[in-house]
Design a protein around this motif. Structure first.
Motif, PDB file in Angstrom:
ATOM      1  N   SER A   1      -5.689   6.845   2.102  1.00 50.00           N
ATOM      2  CA  SER A   1      -5.512   8.209   2.601  1.00 50.00           C
ATOM      3  C   SER A   1      -5.118   9.159   1.486  1.00 50.00           C
ATOM      4  CB  SER A   1      -4.450   8.226   3.711  1.00 50.00           C
ATOM      5  OG  SER A   1      -4.909   7.551   4.867  1.00 50.00           O
ATOM      6  N   VAL A   2      -4.261   8.682   0.584  1.00 54.14           N
ATOM      7  CA  VAL A   2      -3.859   9.501  -0.555  1.00 54.14           C
ATOM      8  C   VAL A   2      -5.069   9.829  -1.422  1.00 54.14           C
ATOM      9  CG1 VAL A   2      -2.532   9.511  -2.705  1.00 54.14           C
ATOM     10  CG2 VAL A   2      -1.477   8.711  -0.577  1.00 54.14           C
ATOM     11  N   ALA A   3      -5.982   8.862  -1.625  1.00 55.97           N
ATOM     12  CA  ALA A   3      -7.189   9.109  -2.415  1.00 55.97           C
ATOM     13  C   ALA A   3      -8.048  10.188  -1.770  1.00 55.97           C
ATOM     14  CB  ALA A   3      -7.979   7.812  -2.565  1.00 55.97           C
ATOM     15  N   ARG A   4      -8.140  10.174  -0.447  1.00 58.69           N
ATOM     16  CA  ARG A   4      -8.887  11.217   0.260  1.00 58.69           C
ATOM     17  C   ARG A   4      -8.232  12.581   0.065  1.00 58.69           C
ATOM     18  NH1 ARG A   4      -8.679   9.744   6.133  1.00 58.69           N
ATOM     19  NH2 ARG A   4      -9.844  11.697   6.360  1.00 58.69           N
ATOM     20  N   MET A   5      -6.914  12.612   0.123  1.00 60.13           N
ATOM     21  CA  MET A   5      -6.193  13.863  -0.077  1.00 60.13           C
ATOM     22  C   MET A   5      -6.449  14.426  -1.466  1.00 60.13           C
ATOM     23  SD  MET A   5      -2.626  12.612   1.678  1.00 60.13           S
ATOM     24  CE  MET A   5      -1.627  13.839   0.834  1.00 60.13           C
ATOM     25  N   GLU A   6      -6.373  13.555  -2.472  1.00 59.84           N
ATOM     26  CA  GLU A   6      -6.549  14.022  -3.846  1.00 59.84           C
ATOM     27  C   GLU A   6      -7.979  14.491  -4.085  1.00 59.84           C
ATOM     28  OE1 GLU A   6      -5.185  11.045  -6.539  1.00 59.84           O
ATOM     29  OE2 GLU A   6      -3.067  11.315  -5.980  1.00 59.84           O
ATOM     30  N   ALA A   7      -8.966  13.770  -3.514  1.00 60.33           N
ATOM     31  CA  ALA A   7     -10.356  14.186  -3.672  1.00 60.33           C
ATOM     32  C   ALA A   7     -10.593  15.543  -3.020  1.00 60.33           C
ATOM     33  CB  ALA A   7     -11.284  13.130  -3.069  1.00 60.33           C
ATOM     34  N   TYR A   8     -10.026  15.745  -1.856  1.00 61.82           N
ATOM     35  CA  TYR A   8     -10.165  17.030  -1.175  1.00 61.82           C
ATOM     36  C   TYR A   8      -9.524  18.142  -1.999  1.00 61.82           C
ATOM     37  CZ  TYR A   8      -9.257  20.769   2.143  1.00 61.82           C
ATOM     38  OH  TYR A   8      -9.180  22.010   2.744  1.00 61.82           O
ATOM     39  N   ALA A   9      -8.302  17.899  -2.492  1.00 64.12           N
ATOM     40  CA  ALA A   9      -7.595  18.921  -3.252  1.00 64.12           C
ATOM     41  C   ALA A   9      -8.379  19.306  -4.509  1.00 64.12           C
ATOM     42  CB  ALA A   9      -6.203  18.422  -3.621  1.00 64.12           C
ATOM     43  N   ARG A  10      -8.902  18.320  -5.211  1.00 63.43           N
ATOM     44  CA  ARG A  10      -9.669  18.625  -6.424  1.00 63.43           C
ATOM     45  C   ARG A  10     -10.927  19.403  -6.084  1.00 63.43           C
ATOM     46  NH1 ARG A  10      -7.597  16.384 -10.864  1.00 63.43           N
ATOM     47  NH2 ARG A  10      -6.152  14.617 -10.626  1.00 63.43           N
ATOM     48  N   GLY A  11     -11.521  19.098  -4.942  1.00 59.70           N
ATOM     49  CA  GLY A  11     -12.695  19.847  -4.519  1.00 59.70           C
ATOM     50  C   GLY A  11     -12.386  21.307  -4.221  1.00 59.70           C
ATOM     51  N   GLN A  12     -11.118  21.592  -3.925  1.00 60.30           N
ATOM     52  CA  GLN A  12     -10.673  22.963  -3.666  1.00 60.30           C
ATOM     53  C   GLN A  12     -10.086  23.630  -4.907  1.00 60.30           C
ATOM     54  OE1 GLN A  12     -11.183  24.342  -0.523  1.00 60.30           O
ATOM     55  NE2 GLN A  12     -12.296  22.410  -0.248  1.00 60.30           N
ATOM     56  N   GLY A  13     -10.094  22.890  -6.042  1.00 59.38           N
ATOM     57  CA  GLY A  13      -9.591  23.454  -7.291  1.00 59.38           C
ATOM     58  C   GLY A  13      -8.125  23.188  -7.553  1.00 59.38           C
ATOM     59  N   PHE A  14      -7.590  22.107  -6.967  1.00 54.91           N
ATOM     60  CA  PHE A  14      -6.178  21.778  -7.142  1.00 54.91           C
ATOM     61  C   PHE A  14      -6.024  20.335  -7.620  1.00 54.91           C
ATOM     62  CE2 PHE A  14      -6.385  25.143  -4.013  1.00 54.91           C
ATOM     63  CZ  PHE A  14      -5.400  26.030  -4.439  1.00 54.91           C
ATOM     64  N   ALA A  15      -4.909  20.073  -8.283  1.00 56.13           N
ATOM     65  CA  ALA A  15      -4.601  18.735  -8.776  1.00 56.13           C
ATOM     66  C   ALA A  15      -3.237  18.307  -8.247  1.00 56.13           C
ATOM     67  CB  ALA A  15      -4.591  18.715 -10.304  1.00 56.13           C
ATOM     68  N   PRO A  16      -2.998  16.997  -8.129  1.00 60.89           N
ATOM     69  CA  PRO A  16      -1.673  16.527  -7.705  1.00 60.89           C
ATOM     70  C   PRO A  16      -0.591  17.029  -8.648  1.00 60.89           C
ATOM     71  CG  PRO A  16      -3.267  14.739  -7.674  1.00 60.89           C
ATOM     72  CD  PRO A  16      -3.939  15.894  -8.359  1.00 60.89           C
ATOM     73  N   ASP A  17       0.585  17.323  -8.103  1.00 65.04           N
ATOM     74  CA  ASP A  17       1.693  17.843  -8.910  1.00 65.04           C
ATOM     75  C   ASP A  17       2.970  17.067  -8.585  1.00 65.04           C
ATOM     76  OD1 ASP A  17       2.899  19.518 -10.778  1.00 65.04           O
ATOM     77  OD2 ASP A  17       3.466  20.992  -9.259  1.00 65.04           O
ATOM     78  N   LEU A  18       2.866  15.750  -8.580  1.00 64.62           N
ATOM     79  CA  LEU A  18       4.017  14.899  -8.300  1.00 64.62           C
ATOM     80  C   LEU A  18       4.886  14.762  -9.540  1.00 64.62           C
ATOM     81  CD1 LEU A  18       2.056  12.183  -6.344  1.00 64.62           C
ATOM     82  CD2 LEU A  18       3.905  13.542  -5.367  1.00 64.62           C
ATOM     83  N   ASN A  19       6.187  14.942  -9.354  1.00 64.49           N
ATOM     84  CA  ASN A  19       7.136  14.796 -10.457  1.00 64.49           C
ATOM     85  C   ASN A  19       8.520  14.528  -9.853  1.00 64.49           C
ATOM     86  OD1 ASN A  19       8.246  17.481  -9.779  1.00 64.49           O
ATOM     87  ND2 ASN A  19       6.368  18.283 -10.744  1.00 64.49           N
ATOM     88  N   GLU A  20       9.560  14.580 -10.661  1.00 67.76           N
ATOM     89  CA  GLU A  20      10.896  14.261 -10.154  1.00 67.76           C
ATOM     90  C   GLU A  20      11.410  15.295  -9.155  1.00 67.76           C
ATOM     91  OE1 GLU A  20      13.684  13.521 -13.231  1.00 67.76           O
ATOM     92  OE2 GLU A  20      12.706  11.681 -13.908  1.00 67.76           O
ATOM     93  N   ARG A  21      10.804  16.465  -9.140  1.00 65.56           N
ATOM     94  CA  ARG A  21      11.243  17.518  -8.218  1.00 65.56           C
ATOM     95  C   ARG A  21      10.333  17.631  -7.005  1.00 65.56           C
ATOM     96  NH1 ARG A  21      10.133  22.835  -7.402  1.00 65.56           N
ATOM     97  NH2 ARG A  21       8.552  22.791  -9.033  1.00 65.56           N
ATOM     98  N   ARG A  22       9.049  17.401  -7.197  1.00 67.98           N
ATOM     99  CA  ARG A  22       8.064  17.497  -6.108  1.00 67.98           C
ATOM    100  C   ARG A  22       7.582  16.076  -5.805  1.00 67.98           C
ATOM    101  NH1 ARG A  22       3.608  21.806  -6.732  1.00 67.98           N
ATOM    102  NH2 ARG A  22       4.040  22.104  -4.487  1.00 67.98           N
ATOM    103  N   LEU A  23       7.904  15.591  -4.621  1.00 62.36           N
ATOM    104  CA  LEU A  23       7.807  14.160  -4.343  1.00 62.36           C
ATOM    105  C   LEU A  23       6.786  13.821  -3.257  1.00 62.36           C
ATOM    106  CD1 LEU A  23      11.652  13.408  -4.242  1.00 62.36           C
ATOM    107  CD2 LEU A  23      10.106  13.157  -6.193  1.00 62.36           C
ATOM    108  N   HIS A  24       6.362  12.566  -3.263  1.00 63.27           N
ATOM    109  CA  HIS A  24       5.581  11.980  -2.175  1.00 63.27           C
ATOM    110  C   HIS A  24       6.414  12.096  -0.898  1.00 63.27           C
ATOM    111  CE1 HIS A  24       2.980   8.889  -0.228  1.00 63.27           C
ATOM    112  NE2 HIS A  24       4.107   8.511   0.345  1.00 63.27           N
ATOM    113  N   HIS A  25       5.824  12.685   0.128  1.00 61.47           N
ATOM    114  CA  HIS A  25       6.566  13.019   1.346  1.00 61.47           C
ATOM    115  C   HIS A  25       5.883  12.365   2.540  1.00 61.47           C
ATOM    116  CE1 HIS A  25       8.271  16.539   4.032  1.00 61.47           C
ATOM    117  NE2 HIS A  25       8.686  15.349   4.427  1.00 61.47           N
ATOM    118  N   GLU A  26       6.670  11.701   3.383  1.00 62.51           N
ATOM    119  CA  GLU A  26       6.158  11.086   4.598  1.00 62.51           C
ATOM    120  C   GLU A  26       6.974  11.563   5.797  1.00 62.51           C
ATOM    121  OE1 GLU A  26       4.733   6.902   2.467  1.00 62.51           O
ATOM    122  OE2 GLU A  26       6.284   6.859   4.026  1.00 62.51           O
TER     123      GLU A  26
END
Length: 210
Positions: free
Chosen positions: A160-185
């Motif tokens: 599911s995460v791979a689908r999210m990242e592919a969609y985001a890149r298709g919209q011109g965005f990249a993942p921005d995970l870091n110590e402040r912005r986290l994987h959220h469930e």
């Protein structure tokens, strides 16, 4: 707070099964921080859940006691949420559960202040004989994210995460995970009561424009 919980619940907590971009305004939580395998019986994560629900329900049921919270309205306690990270990993590696650092939390109505949260933690500790000192008032400003509703076991989330990242890149965005912005469930089902194939989890990842 700009986040009207009653009005915006559907947008931020009931997404569809396809990825979508969403801008999440700042929101307050009752939170407990910890580390380690969340599946450990009687471990830190399981203890944190007891604290979170004790505090959240103390706030909800304050209407029946002498303590009055300004602006109070009756509310349904929202679902459990979690922010997750691991050292040296951009996202999460489900084979390394013991390496998790987590913030377990429950969304608060906007009328709950830090002072009222501390009152609720003290009251829950007094009534339930449960150490609630780890409960903290946390405001999270997630900003621009991609999210979807994942159905199935947690260990199947990478697809599911791979689908999210592919969609985001298709919209011109990249993942921005870091110590402040986290994987959220966000956990919409109780994993203790239903089979894994029916678990429903909102997955949310921060993104940035490429």
């Amino acid at each position: 707070m700009a986040f009207d919980f009653k009005k915006e619940y559907r947008e931020f907590y009931l997404p569809k099964g396809e990825p979508a971009l969403v801008t999440v305004p700042p929101a307050p939580f009752v939170a407990v921080r910890g580390a380690g395998d969340p599946n450990e019986a009687g471990g830190a994560y399981q203890q944190a859940l007891g604290v979170l629900y004790a505090v959240a329900y103390t706030l909800k049921m304050s209407k029946k006691g002498d303590h009055r919270i300004a602006g109070y309205y009756d509310f349904v306690v929202p679902p459990l949420e979690g922010f997750w990270r691991q050292e040296g990993t951009a996202g999460v590696d489900y084979a390394r559960k013991a390496d998790f650092h987590w913030i377990s939390c429950i969304r608060l109505p906007d009328f709950v202040t830090e002072e009222e949260l501390r009152w609720a933690a003290d009251e829950a500790q007094r009534k339930k004989k449960l150490d609630c000192s780890a409960a903290e008032y946390l405001v999270v400003d997630e900003g621009l994210c991609v999210q979807l509703l994942h159905t199935g076991p947690f260990d199947d989330e990478p697809a599911s995460v791979a689908r999210m990242e592919a969609y985001a890149r298709g919209q011109g965005f990249a993942p921005d995970l870091n110590e402040r912005r986290l994987h959220h469930e966000i956990y919409l089902t109780d994993a203790r009561r239903v089979p894994p194939e029916t678990w429903r989890t909102v997955i949310r990842h921060p993104v940035r424009r490429i």
